[in-house]
Structures are given as C-alpha cells and as structure tokens.
Enzyme design. Structure first.
Site, PDB file in Angstrom:
ATOM      1  N   SER A   8       0.848  -1.201   0.000  1.00 54.83           N
ATOM      2  CA  SER A   8       0.000   0.000   0.000  1.00 54.83           C
ATOM      3  C   SER A   8       0.876   1.241   0.000  1.00 54.83           C
ATOM      4  O   SER A   8       1.697   1.444   0.902  1.00 54.83           O
ATOM      5  CB  SER A   8      -0.896   0.010   1.246  1.00 54.83           C
ATOM      6  OG  SER A   8      -1.425   1.314   1.425  1.00 54.83           O
ATOM      7  N   HIS A  33      -1.022  -1.878  -3.956  1.00 55.72           N
ATOM      8  CA  HIS A  33      -2.339  -1.609  -3.361  1.00 55.72           C
ATOM      9  C   HIS A  33      -2.589  -0.094  -3.395  1.00 55.72           C
ATOM     10  O   HIS A  33      -1.846   0.682  -2.798  1.00 55.72           O
ATOM     11  CB  HIS A  33      -2.354  -2.139  -1.931  1.00 55.72           C
ATOM     12  CG  HIS A  33      -3.686  -2.067  -1.249  1.00 55.72           C
ATOM     13  ND1 HIS A  33      -4.677  -3.015  -1.428  1.00 55.72           N
ATOM     14  CD2 HIS A  33      -4.203  -1.167  -0.374  1.00 55.72           C
ATOM     15  CE1 HIS A  33      -5.726  -2.702  -0.692  1.00 55.72           C
ATOM     16  NE2 HIS A  33      -5.467  -1.573  -0.044  1.00 55.72           N
ATOM     17  N   ASP A  35      -5.089   2.825  -2.537  1.00 57.67           N
ATOM     18  CA  ASP A  35      -6.225   3.163  -1.674  1.00 57.67           C
ATOM     19  C   ASP A  35      -6.917   4.441  -2.141  1.00 57.67           C
ATOM     20  O   ASP A  35      -6.325   5.522  -2.089  1.00 57.67           O
ATOM     21  CB  ASP A  35      -5.723   3.388  -0.238  1.00 57.67           C
ATOM     22  CG  ASP A  35      -5.375   2.086   0.453  1.00 57.67           C
ATOM     23  OD1 ASP A  35      -6.232   1.191   0.505  1.00 57.67           O
ATOM     24  OD2 ASP A  35      -4.230   1.973   0.942  1.00 57.67           O
ATOM     25  N   MET A  37      -9.886   7.126  -1.511  1.00 60.85           N
ATOM     26  CA  MET A  37     -10.797   7.598  -0.457  1.00 60.85           C
ATOM     27  C   MET A  37     -11.440   8.905  -0.898  1.00 60.85           C
ATOM     28  O   MET A  37     -10.755   9.766  -1.454  1.00 60.85           O
ATOM     29  CB  MET A  37     -10.005   7.852   0.830  1.00 60.85           C
ATOM     30  CG  MET A  37      -9.210   6.660   1.291  1.00 60.85           C
ATOM     31  SD  MET A  37      -8.310   7.057   2.802  1.00 60.85           S
ATOM     32  CE  MET A  37      -7.400   5.538   3.029  1.00 60.85           C
ATOM     33  N   HIS A  66      -8.326  -0.404  -4.162  1.00 64.07           N
ATOM     34  CA  HIS A  66      -9.240  -0.537  -3.030  1.00 64.07           C
ATOM     35  C   HIS A  66     -10.085   0.736  -2.950  1.00 64.07           C
ATOM     36  O   HIS A  66      -9.587   1.788  -2.540  1.00 64.07           O
ATOM     37  CB  HIS A  66      -8.391  -0.750  -1.750  1.00 64.07           C
ATOM     38  CG  HIS A  66      -9.188  -0.846  -0.497  1.00 64.07           C
ATOM     39  ND1 HIS A  66      -8.615  -0.739   0.768  1.00 64.07           N
ATOM     40  CD2 HIS A  66     -10.520  -1.051  -0.279  1.00 64.07           C
ATOM     41  CE1 HIS A  66      -9.549  -0.875   1.684  1.00 64.07           C
ATOM     42  NE2 HIS A  66     -10.711  -1.052   1.091  1.00 64.07           N
ATOM     43  N   MET A  68     -12.545   3.006  -1.328  1.00 66.72           N
ATOM     44  CA  MET A  68     -13.248   3.368  -0.088  1.00 66.72           C
ATOM     45  C   MET A  68     -14.046   4.625  -0.407  1.00 66.72           C
ATOM     46  O   MET A  68     -13.733   5.729   0.049  1.00 66.72           O
ATOM     47  CB  MET A  68     -12.234   3.592   1.044  1.00 66.72           C
ATOM     48  CG  MET A  68     -11.624   2.296   1.543  1.00 66.72           C
ATOM     49  SD  MET A  68     -10.104   2.562   2.472  1.00 66.72           S
ATOM     50  CE  MET A  68      -8.956   2.713   1.122  1.00 66.72           C
ATOM     51  N   MET A 137     -11.107  -5.979   6.344  1.00 66.29           N
ATOM     52  CA  MET A 137     -10.406  -4.829   6.930  1.00 66.29           C
ATOM     53  C   MET A 137     -10.044  -5.159   8.373  1.00 66.29           C
ATOM     54  O   MET A 137     -10.914  -5.503   9.175  1.00 66.29           O
ATOM     55  CB  MET A 137     -11.293  -3.573   6.893  1.00 66.29           C
ATOM     56  CG  MET A 137     -11.492  -2.973   5.519  1.00 66.29           C
ATOM     57  SD  MET A 137      -9.977  -2.582   4.612  1.00 66.29           S
ATOM     58  CE  MET A 137      -9.152  -1.418   5.696  1.00 66.29           C
ATOM     59  N   GLY A 142      -9.545   4.193   6.328  1.00 61.26           N
ATOM     60  CA  GLY A 142      -9.387   5.657   6.312  1.00 61.26           C
ATOM     61  C   GLY A 142      -7.947   6.115   6.455  1.00 61.26           C
ATOM     62  O   GLY A 142      -7.545   7.085   5.822  1.00 61.26           O
ATOM     63  N   PHE A 143      -7.181   5.388   7.257  1.00 64.32           N
ATOM     64  CA  PHE A 143      -5.818   5.833   7.525  1.00 64.32           C
ATOM     65  C   PHE A 143      -4.859   4.658   7.619  1.00 64.32           C
ATOM     66  O   PHE A 143      -5.239   3.584   8.108  1.00 64.32           O
ATOM     67  CB  PHE A 143      -5.760   6.623   8.840  1.00 64.32           C
ATOM     68  CG  PHE A 143      -6.565   7.889   8.777  1.00 64.32           C
ATOM     69  CD1 PHE A 143      -5.991   9.073   8.322  1.00 64.32           C
ATOM     70  CD2 PHE A 143      -7.904   7.890   9.138  1.00 64.32           C
ATOM     71  CE1 PHE A 143      -6.744  10.240   8.229  1.00 64.32           C
ATOM     72  CE2 PHE A 143      -8.671   9.050   9.052  1.00 64.32           C
ATOM     73  CZ  PHE A 143      -8.090  10.231   8.600  1.00 64.32           C
ATOM     74  N   GLY A 144      -3.619   4.907   7.168  1.00 64.23           N
ATOM     75  CA  GLY A 144      -2.567   3.929   7.384  1.00 64.23           C
ATOM     76  C   GLY A 144      -1.997   4.089   8.792  1.00 64.23           C
ATOM     77  O   GLY A 144      -2.325   5.043   9.498  1.00 64.23           O
ATOM     78  N   ASP A 175      -6.108  -6.191   5.398  1.00 64.00           N
ATOM     79  CA  ASP A 175      -5.603  -4.840   5.165  1.00 64.00           C
ATOM     80  C   ASP A 175      -5.705  -4.037   6.452  1.00 64.00           C
ATOM     81  O   ASP A 175      -6.795  -3.803   6.963  1.00 64.00           O
ATOM     82  CB  ASP A 175      -6.451  -4.195   4.055  1.00 64.00           C
ATOM     83  CG  ASP A 175      -5.977  -2.799   3.661  1.00 64.00           C
ATOM     84  OD1 ASP A 175      -4.924  -2.349   4.139  1.00 64.00           O
ATOM     85  OD2 ASP A 175      -6.687  -2.167   2.850  1.00 64.00           O
ATOM     86  N   GLY A 176      -4.529  -3.612   6.950  1.00 64.20           N
ATOM     87  CA  GLY A 176      -4.490  -2.734   8.113  1.00 64.20           C
ATOM     88  C   GLY A 176      -3.696  -3.317   9.256  1.00 64.20           C
ATOM     89  O   GLY A 176      -3.996  -4.407   9.752  1.00 64.20           O
ATOM     90  N   GLY A 177      -2.627  -2.616   9.606  1.00 60.42           N
ATOM     91  CA  GLY A 177      -1.832  -3.015  10.776  1.00 60.42           C
ATOM     92  C   GLY A 177      -1.046  -4.298  10.596  1.00 60.42           C
ATOM     93  O   GLY A 177      -0.730  -4.976  11.576  1.00 60.42           O
ATOM     94  N   SER A 198       2.485   1.063   6.094  1.00 62.13           N
ATOM     95  CA  SER A 198       3.498   1.806   6.844  1.00 62.13           C
ATOM     96  C   SER A 198       4.642   0.929   7.352  1.00 62.13           C
ATOM     97  O   SER A 198       5.802   1.366   7.357  1.00 62.13           O
ATOM     98  CB  SER A 198       2.850   2.571   7.998  1.00 62.13           C
ATOM     99  OG  SER A 198       1.941   1.760   8.653  1.00 62.13           O
TER     100      SER A 198
HETATM  101  C1  DX5 Z   1      -6.601   1.882   5.280  1.00 66.31           C
HETATM  102  C2  DX5 Z   1      -6.084   1.388   3.970  1.00 66.31           C
HETATM  103  C3  DX5 Z   1      -4.868   0.543   4.068  1.00 66.31           C
HETATM  104  C4  DX5 Z   1      -3.663   1.193   4.654  1.00 66.31           C
HETATM  105  C5  DX5 Z   1      -2.843   0.116   5.290  1.00 66.31           C
HETATM  106  O1  DX5 Z   1      -7.856   2.426   5.104  1.00 66.31           O
HETATM  107  O2  DX5 Z   1      -7.060   0.648   3.287  1.00 66.31           O
HETATM  108  O3  DX5 Z   1      -4.537  -0.041   2.810  1.00 66.31           O
HETATM  109  O4  DX5 Z   1      -2.855   1.855   3.727  1.00 66.31           O
HETATM  110  O5  DX5 Z   1      -1.803   0.726   5.932  1.00 66.31           O
HETATM  111  P1  DX5 Z   1      -1.068   0.071   7.166  1.00 66.31           P
HETATM  112  O6  DX5 Z   1      -0.337  -1.130   6.652  1.00 66.31           O
HETATM  113  O7  DX5 Z   1      -0.164   1.171   7.597  1.00 66.31           O
HETATM  114  O8  DX5 Z   1      -2.097  -0.258   8.176  1.00 66.31           O
HETATM  115 ZN    ZN Z   2      -6.468  -0.570   1.529  1.00 66.47          ZN
END
Ligand code: DX5
Ligand code: ZN
Length: 225
Positions: A8, A33, A35, A37, A66, A68, A137, A142-144, A175-177, A198
């Site tokens: 991502s 990936h 994203d 938004m 992706h 959103m 998810m 919304g945020f990385g 996806d996420g964390g 990240s």
């Molecule tokens: C969040 C995104 C993710 C995000 C993942 O809404 O869909 O793709 O970039 O980032 P990390 O790996 O930092 O959680």
């Molecule tokens: Zn994503």
C-alpha cells in the site's frame, strides 16, 4: 498456499513515488495496493484516477485498487481504464453489490468485495460465487499506520472455511496493521494476500522485509496444517 504481498503506497514517500514503485518492483512485491478515499465513505481523501493512470505508465506491477468511496459503481470503468487489474469495493457502500461486480467484470478486471470491522463475515457469503477476492479490513478504513484489530482474526478464519467450502479460487486479503507480529496471525487464520503499508516503508530494506513477512506467513500456515 502461497502468500502474496500487496504494497500500500498510502503512507509511502509521495514526492518520490516513481522511485518507491521501482523499489517495490525490484523487491518483488506481488501487487500495488492503491487506496482510493473520497472523504465521505471514510474520513480522509487520498488519490484517484489521474494518479493511477500516471502510475500505470511507469509500472507493470499488478494494480490492486481498493475503493473506499460512497458510489464505487460510478467509477469502475474509469479505474479500469486507468490500469486497475483488480477492483475491490465495500459492501457498506451505496452501490448495488451485484451491479458493481458485473461492472468490474465487464471492464475486464477481477472483482473484490470488502467489509469494515463491524460487518460480519456472513454478509459476504452470498457473493462468494461471484468474486475473485474477499478483503477483511483489520483496521477501520481511512488511515494507514493503525493497529491490527485482533477480533478480526476470527472473521478471517470463518471466511477461509467458507472459501474452501465454495471450491472456488478466491483470494483472501487482509488490510491494516500488518507487520512482522500480525502477518503470521492473519496468515495462520487463512489470509493469502497481505496488504502492507506503513510497516514496509519504515524498514531500510524493503526486499528483506517482504521476504521475512512471506516466510513468517509460510511458517504460520504450516503450523495450522
Ligand atoms: C486503510 C487502507 C490501508 C492502509 C494500510 O484504510 O485501506 O490499505 O494503507 O496501511 P497500514 O499497513 O499502515 O495499516
Ligand atoms: Zn487498503
């Protein structure tokens, strides 16, 4: 089951995106990936069609888009034309899921369906005979840079069982964390595509980081056999 990494770029160095992409290619990322938004479906605005179009001009990496956004159906064709290979939309969006899947396929792309943390696994089941990917998810979209929600591991397990029972080849993405600690947890539960944002870009050596995540994932899968 081979684990794929979808990188991502949401939290990458956007001023030097071309360099970032070439580094990901060299390091062997399986997918890019992307994203999208709209500031309505989620509380953030990222990038859209023109940026994807520009990236398509410099890379042949598989583009995993992706969405959103509130009305994904309206934008399917534009993202497909801009180079998307896989388009994932949210079940919680306002577009009709069947019509959106049809539009994604008609545009020549693979279709993915995603659910936010509060939406149960069962909501996805009616679409398993029509999609090529399910995205769980593991943070609120919304945020990385957020922490993996451990309650989602059960959802991944439920969907892995349902996918196996369907007999269809459907990718199961998280996806996420995702990091060195959570990748084995998600893989052990049955995820075969890890979105990594990240964590990847915080490391000096992107290739070693991706290789490490893949080998942790393989070990976790073996432990479950
Ligand atoms: C969040 C995104 C993710 C995000 C993942 O809404 O869909 O793709 O970039 O980032 P990390 O790996 O930092 O959680
Ligand atoms: Zn994503």
């Amino acid at each position: 089951m081979e684990t794929k990494i979808s990188a991502s770029i949401l939290n990458a160095d956007l001023l030097h995106l071309e360099d970032v992409i070439h580094k990901l290619e060299t390091a062997g990322a399986d997918m890019l990936h992307f994203d999208v938004m709209d500031g309505v479906f989620v509380n953030n605005i990222s990038f859209g069609v023109p940026v994807l179009n520009a990236l398509s001009g410099i890379t042949s990496l598989y583009k995993d888009v992706h969405l959103m956004i509130t009305d994904p159906l309206k934008y399917v064709e534009a993202f497909a034309k801009a180079g998307a290979e896989l388009i994932t939309f949210h079940l919680e969006s306002e577009s009709d899921p069947d019509a959106t899947i049809d539009a994604i396929h008609a545009a020549g792309c693979k279709a993915g369906i995603s659910v936010k943390p509060a939406t149960p696994a069962e909501a996805v089941l009616p679409f398993l005979d029509r999609v090529e990917l399910v995205l769980v998810m593991t943070v609120e979209p919304g945020f990385g840079g957020q922490g993996y929600i451990h309650d989602m591991t059960k959802k991944v397990e439920t969907l892995r069982d349902a996918i196996n029972a369907s007999g269809r080849e459907i990718m199961l993405q998280v996806d996420g964390g995702i990091n060195a600690e959570t990748a084995p947890i998600a893989s052990g539960a049955g995820a075969d595509v890890l979105v990594v944002g990240s964590y990847l870009f915080k490391q000096e050596d992107v290739q070693a980081t991706m290789d490490g995540l893949r080998s942790f994932a393989a070990q976790a899968q073996q432990a479950c056999v």
